[in-house]
Design a protein around this motif. Structure first.
Motif, PDB file in Angstrom:
ATOM      1  N   PHE A 102       0.841  -1.185   0.000  1.00 43.84           N
ATOM      2  CA  PHE A 102       0.000   0.000   0.000  1.00 43.84           C
ATOM      3  C   PHE A 102       0.885   1.247   0.000  1.00 43.84           C
ATOM      4  O   PHE A 102       1.976   1.254   0.574  1.00 43.84           O
ATOM      5  N   VAL A 103       0.388   2.303  -0.621  1.00 48.05           N
ATOM      6  CA  VAL A 103       1.096   3.586  -0.645  1.00 48.05           C
ATOM      7  C   VAL A 103       0.358   4.549   0.276  1.00 48.05           C
ATOM      8  O   VAL A 103      -0.855   4.746   0.135  1.00 48.05           O
ATOM      9  N   VAL A 104       1.071   5.120   1.234  1.00 49.82           N
ATOM     10  CA  VAL A 104       0.476   6.105   2.149  1.00 49.82           C
ATOM     11  C   VAL A 104       1.327   7.367   2.095  1.00 49.82           C
ATOM     12  O   VAL A 104       2.536   7.317   1.844  1.00 49.82           O
ATOM     13  N   GLN A 105       0.694   8.500   2.354  1.00 50.87           N
ATOM     14  CA  GLN A 105       1.384   9.782   2.190  1.00 50.87           C
ATOM     15  C   GLN A 105       1.003  10.735   3.310  1.00 50.87           C
ATOM     16  O   GLN A 105      -0.155  10.811   3.727  1.00 50.87           O
ATOM     17  N   ASN A 106       2.008  11.458   3.782  1.00 51.85           N
ATOM     18  CA  ASN A 106       1.822  12.504   4.783  1.00 51.85           C
ATOM     19  C   ASN A 106       2.600  13.726   4.323  1.00 51.85           C
ATOM     20  O   ASN A 106       3.810  13.809   4.511  1.00 51.85           O
ATOM     21  N   GLY A 107       1.914  14.679   3.695  1.00 52.54           N
ATOM     22  CA  GLY A 107       2.620  15.819   3.126  1.00 52.54           C
ATOM     23  C   GLY A 107       3.491  15.365   1.977  1.00 52.54           C
ATOM     24  O   GLY A 107       3.035  14.737   1.022  1.00 52.54           O
ATOM     25  N   ASP A 108       4.787  15.667   2.068  1.00 54.33           N
ATOM     26  CA  ASP A 108       5.727  15.283   1.017  1.00 54.33           C
ATOM     27  C   ASP A 108       6.327  13.902   1.253  1.00 54.33           C
ATOM     28  O   ASP A 108       7.084  13.413   0.407  1.00 54.33           O
ATOM     29  N   GLN A 109       6.038  13.311   2.402  1.00 51.25           N
ATOM     30  CA  GLN A 109       6.624  12.010   2.715  1.00 51.25           C
ATOM     31  C   GLN A 109       5.729  10.880   2.216  1.00 51.25           C
ATOM     32  O   GLN A 109       4.540  10.822   2.544  1.00 51.25           O
ATOM     33  N   THR A 110       6.318   9.992   1.431  1.00 53.21           N
ATOM     34  CA  THR A 110       5.615   8.820   0.929  1.00 53.21           C
ATOM     35  C   THR A 110       6.222   7.578   1.561  1.00 53.21           C
ATOM     36  O   THR A 110       7.441   7.421   1.604  1.00 53.21           O
ATOM     37  N   ALA A 111       5.366   6.726   2.075  1.00 47.13           N
ATOM     38  CA  ALA A 111       5.820   5.486   2.702  1.00 47.13           C
ATOM     39  C   ALA A 111       5.000   4.330   2.148  1.00 47.13           C
ATOM     40  O   ALA A 111       4.004   4.519   1.441  1.00 47.13           O
ATOM     41  N   TYR A 112       5.425   3.123   2.492  1.00 43.96           N
ATOM     42  CA  TYR A 112       4.792   1.913   1.977  1.00 43.96           C
ATOM     43  C   TYR A 112       4.563   0.952   3.129  1.00 43.96           C
ATOM     44  O   TYR A 112       5.338   0.924   4.097  1.00 43.96           O
ATOM     45  N   THR A 113       3.501   0.182   3.049  1.00 39.70           N
ATOM     46  CA  THR A 113       3.160  -0.694   4.160  1.00 39.70           C
ATOM     47  C   THR A 113       2.380  -1.901   3.674  1.00 39.70           C
ATOM     48  O   THR A 113       1.719  -1.860   2.627  1.00 39.70           O
ATOM     49  N   ARG A 114       2.475  -2.980   4.451  1.00 33.20           N
ATOM     50  CA  ARG A 114       1.635  -4.157   4.226  1.00 33.20           C
ATOM     51  C   ARG A 114       0.519  -4.225   5.275  1.00 33.20           C
ATOM     52  O   ARG A 114      -0.349  -5.081   5.189  1.00 33.20           O
ATOM     53  N   ALA A 115       0.571  -3.329   6.253  1.00 31.49           N
ATOM     54  CA  ALA A 115      -0.457  -3.304   7.287  1.00 31.49           C
ATOM     55  C   ALA A 115      -1.698  -2.608   6.724  1.00 31.49           C
ATOM     56  O   ALA A 115      -1.655  -1.429   6.379  1.00 31.49           O
ATOM     57  N   GLY A 116      -2.784  -3.337   6.648  1.00 35.19           N
ATOM     58  CA  GLY A 116      -3.971  -2.815   5.978  1.00 35.19           C
ATOM     59  C   GLY A 116      -5.072  -2.349   6.891  1.00 35.19           C
ATOM     60  O   GLY A 116      -6.232  -2.297   6.471  1.00 35.19           O
ATOM     61  N   ASN A 117      -4.756  -1.990   8.138  1.00 38.05           N
ATOM     62  CA  ASN A 117      -5.801  -1.496   9.044  1.00 38.05           C
ATOM     63  C   ASN A 117      -5.978   0.011   8.828  1.00 38.05           C
ATOM     64  O   ASN A 117      -5.224   0.827   9.355  1.00 38.05           O
ATOM     65  N   PHE A 118      -7.002   0.378   8.050  1.00 37.70           N
ATOM     66  CA  PHE A 118      -7.273   1.766   7.707  1.00 37.70           C
ATOM     67  C   PHE A 118      -8.588   2.221   8.339  1.00 37.70           C
ATOM     68  O   PHE A 118      -9.406   1.399   8.786  1.00 37.70           O
ATOM     69  N   TYR A 119      -8.755   3.544   8.360  1.00 38.03           N
ATOM     70  CA  TYR A 119      -9.923   4.145   8.992  1.00 38.03           C
ATOM     71  C   TYR A 119     -10.396   5.317   8.146  1.00 38.03           C
ATOM     72  O   TYR A 119      -9.697   5.786   7.254  1.00 38.03           O
ATOM     73  N   LEU A 120     -11.586   5.820   8.471  1.00 35.64           N
ATOM     74  CA  LEU A 120     -12.099   7.045   7.878  1.00 35.64           C
ATOM     75  C   LEU A 120     -11.913   8.190   8.855  1.00 35.64           C
ATOM     76  O   LEU A 120     -12.287   8.073  10.034  1.00 35.64           O
ATOM     77  N   ASP A 121     -11.313   9.295   8.384  1.00 33.55           N
ATOM     78  CA  ASP A 121     -11.213  10.460   9.257  1.00 33.55           C
ATOM     79  C   ASP A 121     -12.495  11.288   9.155  1.00 33.55           C
ATOM     80  O   ASP A 121     -13.455  10.901   8.486  1.00 33.55           O
ATOM     81  N   GLU A 122     -12.507  12.442   9.823  1.00 32.40           N
ATOM     82  CA  GLU A 122     -13.728  13.240   9.868  1.00 32.40           C
ATOM     83  C   GLU A 122     -14.138  13.780   8.502  1.00 32.40           C
ATOM     84  O   GLU A 122     -15.302  14.132   8.290  1.00 32.40           O
ATOM     85  N   SER A 123     -13.185  13.837   7.559  1.00 30.97           N
ATOM     86  CA  SER A 123     -13.500  14.330   6.216  1.00 30.97           C
ATOM     87  C   SER A 123     -13.895  13.216   5.252  1.00 30.97           C
ATOM     88  O   SER A 123     -14.201  13.484   4.097  1.00 30.97           O
ATOM     89  N   GLY A 124     -13.848  11.965   5.723  1.00 31.74           N
ATOM     90  CA  GLY A 124     -14.179  10.839   4.864  1.00 31.74           C
ATOM     91  C   GLY A 124     -13.012  10.272   4.105  1.00 31.74           C
ATOM     92  O   GLY A 124     -13.198   9.397   3.255  1.00 31.74           O
ATOM     93  N   ASP A 125     -11.787  10.759   4.376  1.00 35.00           N
ATOM     94  CA  ASP A 125     -10.604  10.217   3.719  1.00 35.00           C
ATOM     95  C   ASP A 125     -10.169   8.922   4.412  1.00 35.00           C
ATOM     96  O   ASP A 125     -10.270   8.794   5.645  1.00 35.00           O
ATOM     97  N   ILE A 126      -9.656   7.981   3.618  1.00 32.37           N
ATOM     98  CA  ILE A 126      -9.144   6.729   4.171  1.00 32.37           C
ATOM     99  C   ILE A 126      -7.706   6.962   4.626  1.00 32.37           C
ATOM    100  O   ILE A 126      -6.850   7.356   3.834  1.00 32.37           O
ATOM    101  N   VAL A 127      -7.448   6.717   5.920  1.00 33.22           N
ATOM    102  CA  VAL A 127      -6.127   6.984   6.501  1.00 33.22           C
ATOM    103  C   VAL A 127      -5.686   5.774   7.303  1.00 33.22           C
ATOM    104  O   VAL A 127      -6.498   4.926   7.694  1.00 33.22           O
ATOM    105  N   ASN A 128      -4.361   5.717   7.564  1.00 33.64           N
ATOM    106  CA  ASN A 128      -3.831   4.663   8.429  1.00 33.64           C
ATOM    107  C   ASN A 128      -3.806   5.164   9.874  1.00 33.64           C
ATOM    108  O   ASN A 128      -4.168   6.316  10.139  1.00 33.64           O
ATOM    109  N   PRO A 129      -3.395   4.351  10.856  1.00 36.05           N
ATOM    110  CA  PRO A 129      -3.430   4.793  12.254  1.00 36.05           C
ATOM    111  C   PRO A 129      -2.596   6.035  12.551  1.00 36.05           C
ATOM    112  O   PRO A 129      -2.848   6.722  13.545  1.00 36.05           O
ATOM    113  N   GLN A 130      -1.585   6.350  11.730  1.00 35.41           N
ATOM    114  CA  GLN A 130      -0.763   7.547  11.936  1.00 35.41           C
ATOM    115  C   GLN A 130      -1.333   8.758  11.189  1.00 35.41           C
ATOM    116  O   GLN A 130      -0.729   9.838  11.228  1.00 35.41           O
ATOM    117  N   GLY A 131      -2.455   8.613  10.516  1.00 32.44           N
ATOM    118  CA  GLY A 131      -3.057   9.720   9.788  1.00 32.44           C
ATOM    119  C   GLY A 131      -2.536   9.890   8.382  1.00 32.44           C
ATOM    120  O   GLY A 131      -2.879  10.871   7.713  1.00 32.44           O
TER     121      GLY A 131
END
Length: 285
Positions: A102-131
Motif C-alpha cells: 500500500f502507498v500512504v502519504q503525509n505531506g511530502d513524505q511517501t511510505a509503503y506498508t503491508r499493514a492494511g488497518n485503515f480508517y475514515l477520518d472526519e473528512s471521509g478520507d481513508i487513513v492509516n493509524p498515523q493519519g
C-alpha cells in the motif's frame, strides 16, 4: 594476546546482534504486516602462516596454512514472505494477497506498508493509524439527468493519484479485490470513489523500515512505480481481513537456542584463553 580470545569476542558480539533481531521478531509476532528479520554471519580475514606451493617434478603441491581471526556480521535481511491472513470483517481492513505494498502519504513524505488497518477520518478520507492518507487513483465523473434525479457515471482516472474519499452522505461502501472503492450515494446510485494503488518493487527486501509498520524506498529496492491491484503481477485486495506477521515462533525459538549456545561456546573460548594466559603468567614465580 591469543587470537582465540579475540575470535571469541567477535562471535559473542555477533550472537548478541542475532538475539536482538530474534527478540524484535518475537515482540512483533502479532504486528500487522510485520516482516521478520534474519541475521547471517561471515568469517573475518584469515592470517596466512604459510602460502600455497605449486607442484614440482619431484614433489606435489602444498596447500596454504591459514588461521581464522573470528566472524563478522554479514547481513540483516528483511524476509518479505506472505503472512497469514486474519479475518476481521471490518470493511476498511485490507489484506494483500500477493506482491506489492500500500502507498500512504503525509505531506511530502511517501511510505509503503503491508499493514492494511485503515480508517475514515472526519473528512471521509481513508487513513492509516498515523493519519497518513491511503493513495489511489482518482475518478472522472460525468453527470446527466436532472438536478432532482441526477445520473452519474464514474470512471477511474489512471493519470491522477491522491487520497481516497468516501462522502459522509454515502449509505454504504465496499472495496473489491481489484481495489475499486464503491459506495451508494444519497440518491441510491452506485458510485466509485477511486481505486487503491499498489506499489511494486523488484527487491522488497531492500526497503528500509521506519517504524509504525512503514517502509521507505531505498536505492536498492527497485521501485517500479504504482499500478492497480491484480495487474502486472501485483497483489489482489481482500477486504475484511488483515495480513499478520510472518514470524514463525517455532523457528524463532529454535534460532534463539542456537544463538544462546553459540554465545556460550564463545564465552568458553575466552575463559579457556584466559586460563592459558594465567598459566603463562605463573611461569614467572
Amino acid at each position: 594476546m591469543l587470537r582465540s580470545m579475540y575470535a571469541g569476542i567477535s562471535g559473542m558480539k555477533n550472537f548478541q546482534t542475532k538475539l536482538d533481531v530474534i527478540g524484535n521478531n518475537i515482540a512483533n509476532v502479532n504486528t500487522s504486516g510485520f516482516k521478520k528479520g534474519r541475521v547471517t554471519f561471515q568469517d573475518m580475514m584469515s592470517q596466512t602462516t604459510a602460502g600455497a606451493q605449486a607442484a614440482t617434478d619431484t614433489r606435489g603441491g602444498v596447500n596454504p596454512s591459514q588461521v581464522g581471526l573470528g566472524s563478522q556480521l554479514g547481513t540483516i535481511d528483511n524476509i518479505h514472505t506472505q503472512g497469514f491472513r486474519q479475518t476481521t470483517n471490518s470493511p476498511l481492513d485490507f489484506a494483500l494477497e500477493g506482491d506489492g505494498m500500500f502507498v500512504v502519504q503525509n505531506g511530502d513524505q511517501t511510505a509503503y506498508t503491508r499493514a492494511g488497518n485503515f480508517y475514515l477520518d472526519e473528512s471521509g478520507d481513508i487513513v492509516n493509524p498515523q493519519g497518513y492518507y491511503l493513495i489511489g487513483y482518482g475518478v472522472t465523473t460525468t453527470q446527466t439527468g436532472t438536478d432532482d434525479e441526477p445520473v452519474f457515471e464514474d470512471e477511474v482516472n489512471y493519470d491522477e493519484t491522491g487520497s481516497l474519499n468516501i462522502p459522509d452522505t454515502a449509505q454504504s461502501f465496499s472495496v473489491q479485490s481489484n481495489g475499486t472503492v464503491s459506495y451508494i450515494d444519497e440518491f441510491g446510485q452506485p458510485r466509485v470513489a477511486g481505486q487503491i494503488a499498489i506499489a511494486s518493487f523488484s527487491n522488497a527486501a531492500g526497503l528500509e523500515k521506519s517504524g509504525s509498520n512503514l517502509f521507505l524506498n531505498s536505492e536498492n529496492a527497485g521501485y517500479n512505480g504504482i499500478v492497480a491491484p491484480e495487474t502486472e503481477g501485483t497483489a489482489s485486495i481482500v477486504s475484511g481481513s488483515l495480513e499478520m506477521s510472518n514470524v514463525d515462533l517455532s523457528e524463532e525459538f529454535t534460532e534463539m537456542i542456537t544463538a544462546q549456545r553459540g554465545f556460550q561456546a564463545n564465552t568458553r573460548i575466552i575463559t579457556t584463553s584466559d586460563e592459558i594466559l594465567q598459566e603463562l603468567v605463573n611461569l614467572k614465580r
